[in-house]
Design an enzyme around this catalytic site. Structure first.
Site, PDB file in Angstrom:
ATOM      1  N   GLY A 115       0.835  -1.192   0.000  1.00  0.00           N
ATOM      2  CA  GLY A 115       0.000   0.000   0.000  1.00  0.00           C
ATOM      3  C   GLY A 115       0.868   1.239   0.000  1.00  0.00           C
ATOM      4  N   ALA A 116       0.469   2.232  -0.790  1.00  0.00           N
ATOM      5  CA  ALA A 116       1.224   3.467  -0.895  1.00  0.00           C
ATOM      6  C   ALA A 116       1.086   4.284   0.382  1.00  0.00           C
ATOM      7  CB  ALA A 116       0.745   4.268  -2.103  1.00  0.00           C
ATOM      8  N   THR A 117       1.883   5.329   0.466  1.00  0.00           N
ATOM      9  CA  THR A 117       1.800   6.229   1.609  1.00  0.00           C
ATOM     10  C   THR A 117       0.397   6.822   1.714  1.00  0.00           C
ATOM     11  OG1 THR A 117       4.128   6.791   1.352  1.00  0.00           O
ATOM     12  CG2 THR A 117       2.779   8.287   2.653  1.00  0.00           C
ATOM     13  N   GLY A 118      -0.173   6.747   2.923  1.00  0.00           N
ATOM     14  CA  GLY A 118      -1.514   7.267   3.128  1.00  0.00           C
ATOM     15  C   GLY A 118      -2.611   6.290   2.817  1.00  0.00           C
ATOM     16  N   LYS A 121      -1.888   1.398   5.424  1.00  0.00           N
ATOM     17  CA  LYS A 121      -1.194   0.118   5.619  1.00  0.00           C
ATOM     18  C   LYS A 121      -0.783  -0.092   7.073  1.00  0.00           C
ATOM     19  CE  LYS A 121       2.881   0.014   3.852  1.00  0.00           C
ATOM     20  NZ  LYS A 121       3.717   0.056   5.082  1.00  0.00           N
ATOM     21  N   GLU A 233       8.115  -2.659   5.145  1.00  0.00           N
ATOM     22  CA  GLU A 233       9.111  -2.097   4.217  1.00  0.00           C
ATOM     23  C   GLU A 233      10.146  -3.152   3.817  1.00  0.00           C
ATOM     24  OE1 GLU A 233       8.497   0.548   2.900  1.00  0.00           O
ATOM     25  OE2 GLU A 233       7.092   1.492   4.288  1.00  0.00           O
ATOM     26  N   LYS A 473      40.989  -1.449  21.394  1.00  0.00           N
ATOM     27  CA  LYS A 473      41.989  -2.498  21.605  1.00  0.00           C
ATOM     28  C   LYS A 473      42.571  -2.436  23.016  1.00  0.00           C
ATOM     29  CE  LYS A 473      44.787  -1.294  18.319  1.00  0.00           C
ATOM     30  NZ  LYS A 473      44.096  -0.046  17.933  1.00  0.00           N
TER      31      LYS A 473
END
Length: 956
Positions: A115-118, A121, A233, A473
């Protein structure tokens, strides 16, 4: 009048009715009530959060603040197991997502959501997770929630007992990506092993059935809940780490049988990235996409691209059997004011007369707020937070799949265990002798974290730590020494340290187990520290041979505590191993220690910047290797890809040969994980351990800067000269002028003690002999020996080359008389006095190709027959040419005692194979033919009063 048609028994009937009066005020009242409603779901102007179906309604939970989890988590029918609502369809009916496999009439086990942004999802994933948490207990379900970029989506679920791990911000920390891969791969292997151990069961269903049967009989297998792995993602994850697809394919193949369910989520996806994974994805969720191609990749249609630009709308596709449009639930909204809704009760209609028309401006108690003006939702507790708060109170069960990443810094007591005060002092837990905790080890594949212990008894007994500057070290060495002090008694382990980089190890000097610390600024202490360990190695070799044993524990048992031998394990810390070659003679000694020390209880722990700083022939002796952050990950001897992930790692993060990561602890036991105050923490640890120590390690024996001649042990007989103190034993070293040490050669720069040596030997011989027994011929071009020989002992004194030639010429007749002319001849006198030729600053009298001692060359090799001794000194500068002068060569070839004072190393090998080196005043390397070179502090004698005269050699 209004006519209404009704059908009664299929026969139309006409009726006449009259409407009630409907005034303007009543119409306004109705409109005000209708104003709170919204348009249909297809409208573009509406409140998404109000219309989206809340998960509480779908689950039938009347009061989200009082959820009966015992009832919800109880046994469920097989049909409803792993089956939860995620939203509603266009008819308002619940849309269910069933994660079971298709053989159990489910939709799973694996799926994908795009699903795209907005598009809603994140809210869809939250709804799914919350529905599963509410309906399934920890014994039935576990989750691993991964967000490659952010962390807001899954952050609220971190406290739920079913959630084994919330992993966020992988894009900011590449080491987390490796841990995710290892953790999931390890969980797959663990579940396979559990099925095998339970009797080679075929799948998780058989395992859970057997567990229920055993529980009824009083025994029970460990729980194996179904595991849902959600990776948000994942497209970005595959772009950064394409090899992750292999893990996904592995889970796709065997996840059904071991109960691992995979849900991959992304904003965008390209079909090529799936690389065959799509064959294992039985259900697909497509929210609004940005292109028709992405919609086709997920749904094989363009429908997802045509969805309204509103959050929550999507399609659920299950193989070829289900294709449903739905609206996702909304769980992030505020709790409704009245959650107790009688769902089954019919609505009650009230007469409009009950709602009188009231003008807005006259409505009492109502004020218009800024939130009302902006049409914002009221603030308050959300459904999600309220439900999770109740779930989080329940205990977790089962094995955690994901453990928290290693901390950036921790203390020694946090890594090994609490520090406690005992009769032997401050102590932290240790797994056994020579197992030294120095940090925390992370094994995500084995799903464990625990103390990281260096086993000094394993793999040859030597450790090499490699790392770039500022990678930690030196901290490894400091923590190792501190850990030895709080886990081993002095009788069990002793530490020697040399710091060739600076002075960072100086803070260890106060520990009772530390015998000495040599700093680069004091090369003499550095050399003595290494020689002390080397001398201990040689003594142990002799002891093992005498006791006929082959290990240190066997030697301890055979020798017994009353033997007086120091049989503790010895740890030599070397900070900056690549700089060993800067110290003359140290490299060969170190090579001996790493070659032969492991079997004798001598362990070298060294640091270097690169592997190439250690010669190839020595690398094989360092069986234990630790890699910190490297300047070039390609130099890694473990794994260059894993090493590259340490690029931004904190100091002390280590990569081990087993491809595991660890974090070095700070050398402190106060529980304060603060690198900025680490020095204060170490000082406090040193003080605490020192106060409670009942014994201390024997200190490195160092020669004093000045040894007075009178402080040396007296000689046993005439001709034995106490020369100085032996560096290793601090015992008096003597030279035997009556035996093998007929002549003495000394080389050194100005102000190094050459002339003091001549004074000391001359005064000792004078004290041992009468004037009739010894006579001195002194060649002193700088006139620093004036008055050293009393008149009655002085045969001649020369202060220049011509006078030196005359003096030697006067000595020759006396020597010639002592040479037998043929076999059987005896000297004319039976008690011939010793002739001692004393030459200081020989380079002065040999300048200009002069060689005043050349006439003595034939007699130097027969010194015993003619009772001749030559004491000669010269400067180191130019000695590389001066050693070829005839008299000097004769003295060197005759086996003279050689003393090499401080000088320039570039002059080369002047006496035997010995090169000059920088030494303190009065310090010299003593060389004898056929014996190892030793270091002595030559006895110092003050200058005598001026005097001239003497018996004289002939006319000289």
């Amino acid at each position: 009048m209004l006519e209404r048609l009704e059908r009664r028994d299929s026969v139309p009937v006409r009726q006449e009715v009259q409407l009630d009066r409907f005034s303007a005020a009543e119409a306004e009242t109705l409109c005000r009530h209708l104003a709170g409603l919204r348009l249909s779901a297809d409208s573009l102007e509406h409140d998404a959060s109000s219309q989206a179906l809340q998960v509480t309604g779908l689950l039938g939970v009347d009061d989200v603040e009082r959820i009966d989890l015992d009832a919800l988590w109880g046994p469920r029918p097989r049909t409803s197991f792993l089956r939860v609502p995620i939203g509603t369809d266009d008819q308002g009916d619940p849309v269910m997502l069933d994660l079971k496999e298709s053989a159990q009439f489910g939709m799973g086990p694996h799926g994908i959501c795009v699903g795209a942004t907005g598009s809603g999802k994140s809210e869809l994933l939250r709804t799914l997770v919350l529905a599963l948490l509410t309906s399934h207990g920890p014994d039935d379900l576990a989750m691993v929630l991964v967000d490659y970029k952010g962390g807001a989506t899954f952050a609220p679920f971190a406290t739920a007992p079913q959630v084994s791990g919330v992993i966020t911000n992988l894009s900011d920390d590449s080491t987390l990506v490796e841990r995710v891969y290892a953790s999931l791969a390890g969980e797959v292997q663990r579940r396979q092993q559990m099925l095998k151990d339970a009797g080679n069961l075929s799948d998780i269903s058989a395992y859970r059935r057997l567990r229920r049967e055993q529980a009824g009989a009083g025994a029970s297998l460990p729980p194996m809940p179904h595991l849902l792995v959600i990776i948000d993602e994942f497209g970005e994850l595959l772009t950064a780490r394409p090899d992750f697809i292999e893990l996904f394919l592995s889970i796709g193949r065997i996840g059904r049988s071991i109960g691992v369910h995979l849900l991959l989520s992304s904003q965008r996806i390209e079909g090529g990235k799936l690389r065959g994974l799509d064959t294992y994805l039985s259900y697909r969720i497509g929210l609004r996409t940005l292109s028709e191609a992405e919609s086709r990749t997920i749904l094989d249609t363009t429908d997802a691209y045509a969805l309204p630009a509103l959050p929550g709308y999507g399609y659920l596709k299950v193989d070829t059997t289900t294709y449903t449009r739905f609206r996702a639930g909304y769980v992030s909204g505020a709790i409704p004011d009245d959650t107790e809704v009688e769902v089954d009760e019919a609505p009650v209609l009230r007469p409009l007369a009950d709602y009188p028309a009231i003008p807005v401006e006259d409505e009492p108690g109502v004020e218009t707020t800024e939130a009302d003006a902006l049409d914002e939702e009221p603030t308050g507790p959300t459904v999600l937070a309220t439900v999770i708060d109740q779930i989080a109170r329940r205990p977790a069960s089962g094995s955690p799949v994901w453990l928290p990443p290693l901390p950036e810094q921790l203390t020694l007591d946090q890594a090994a265990g609490p520090a406690v005060a005992t009769a032997e002092g401050v102590r932290v837990p240790s797994a056994g002798p020579l197992r030294v905790p120095i940090g925390r080890l992370d094994d995500p594949r084995g799903q464990t974290q625990g103390p990281w212990e260096l086993d000094l008894a394993a793999a040859g007994g030597h450790v090499l730590v490699i790392g770039a500057p500022r990678s930690g070290k030196t901290t490894v060495l400091r923590t190792l020494a501190a850990s030895l002090a709080v886990t081993h008694r002095v009788e069990e382990a002793v530490v020697y340290a040399i710091d060739l980089l600076g002075s960072n190890l100086m803070a260890l000097d106060g520990l009772p187990n530390v015998a000495g610390v040599g700093l680069r600024s004091d090369p003499e202490v550095v050399r003595r520290t290494v020689e002390e360990v080397h001398a201990l190695l040689e003594r142990r070799e002799d002891l093992f041979q005498r006791l006929r044993v082959d290990s240190l524990p066997a030697a301890r048992a055979a020798a017994g505590p009353a033997s007086g031998e120091m049989l503790a394990d010895v740890v030599l810390l070397v900070d900056g191993y690549g700089l060993v070659e800067d110290f003359a003679g140290l490299e060969e000694t170190m090579l001996t220690l790493v070659r032969r020390g492991g079997g004798l209880g001598i362990h070298v722990v060294a640091t270097a910047t690169r592997w190439n700083d250690v010669r190839m022939q020595q690398q094989t002796f360092f069986g234990t290797k630790v890699e910190l952050r490297l300047a070039d990950a390609g130099d890694s001897a473990v794994d260059s890809k894993l090493s590259a992930t340490l690029r931004d790692a904190p100091a002390g993060r280590a990569l081990l040969p087993a491809r595991l990561f660890a974090q070095v602890a700070l050398p402190r036991v106060d529980g304060r994980a603060d690198r900025g105050s680490a020095a204060e923490g170490l000082a406090e640890l040193v003080a605490r351990v020192g106060e409670s120590a009942t014994s201390t390690a024997p200190r490195v024996r160092l020669l004093p800067s000045v040894v007075a001649s009178g402080d040396l042990a007296p000689a046993g007989r005439a001709g034995m000269v106490p020369l100085g103190l032996h560096e290793a034993t601090l015992e008096t070293v003597t030279i035997d002028l009556e035996g093998t040490d007929r002549h003495v050669l000394a080389l050194g720069d100005s102000q190094t003690g050459r002339t003091s040596l001549l004074r000391h030997v001359v005064q000792t011989l004078i004290a041992q002999h009468t004037p009739e027994e010894i006579v001195f011929a002194v060649i002193d071009p700088r006139r620093v020996l004036r008055g050293e020989v009393p008149d009655e002992y002085l045969g001649g004194y020369a202060s220049s080359a011509p006078l030196a030639e005359r003096l030697v010429a006067a000595v020759l007749p006396e020597l010639q008389k002592r040479v037998p002319m043929q076999v059987g001849d005896e000297p004319e006198e039976t008690h011939l006095p010793k002739i001692v030729v004393v030459v200081d600053d020989y380079e002065v009298v040999t300048a200009g190709s002069s060689s005043p001692l050349a006439p003595l060359v034939p007699f130097i090799s027969m010194a015993a027959e003619v009772n001749l001794h030559v004491l000669l000194t010269r400067r180191t500068s130019g000695a590389s040419r001066g050693v070829y002068e005839s008299a000097f060569m004769a003295l060197r070839d005759s086996g003279s005692v050689g003393l090499m004072y401080s000088g320039d190393r570039t002059e080369g090998q002047l006496l035997g194979s010995e090169r000059p080196q920088r030494l303190p005043t009065g310090r010299a390397r003593l060389l004898r033919t056929g014996e190892p070179t030793i270091t002595v502090q030559v006895g110092h004698r003050e200058q005598a009063d001026d005097a001239l005269g003497g018996r004289g050699f002939g006319d000289g």
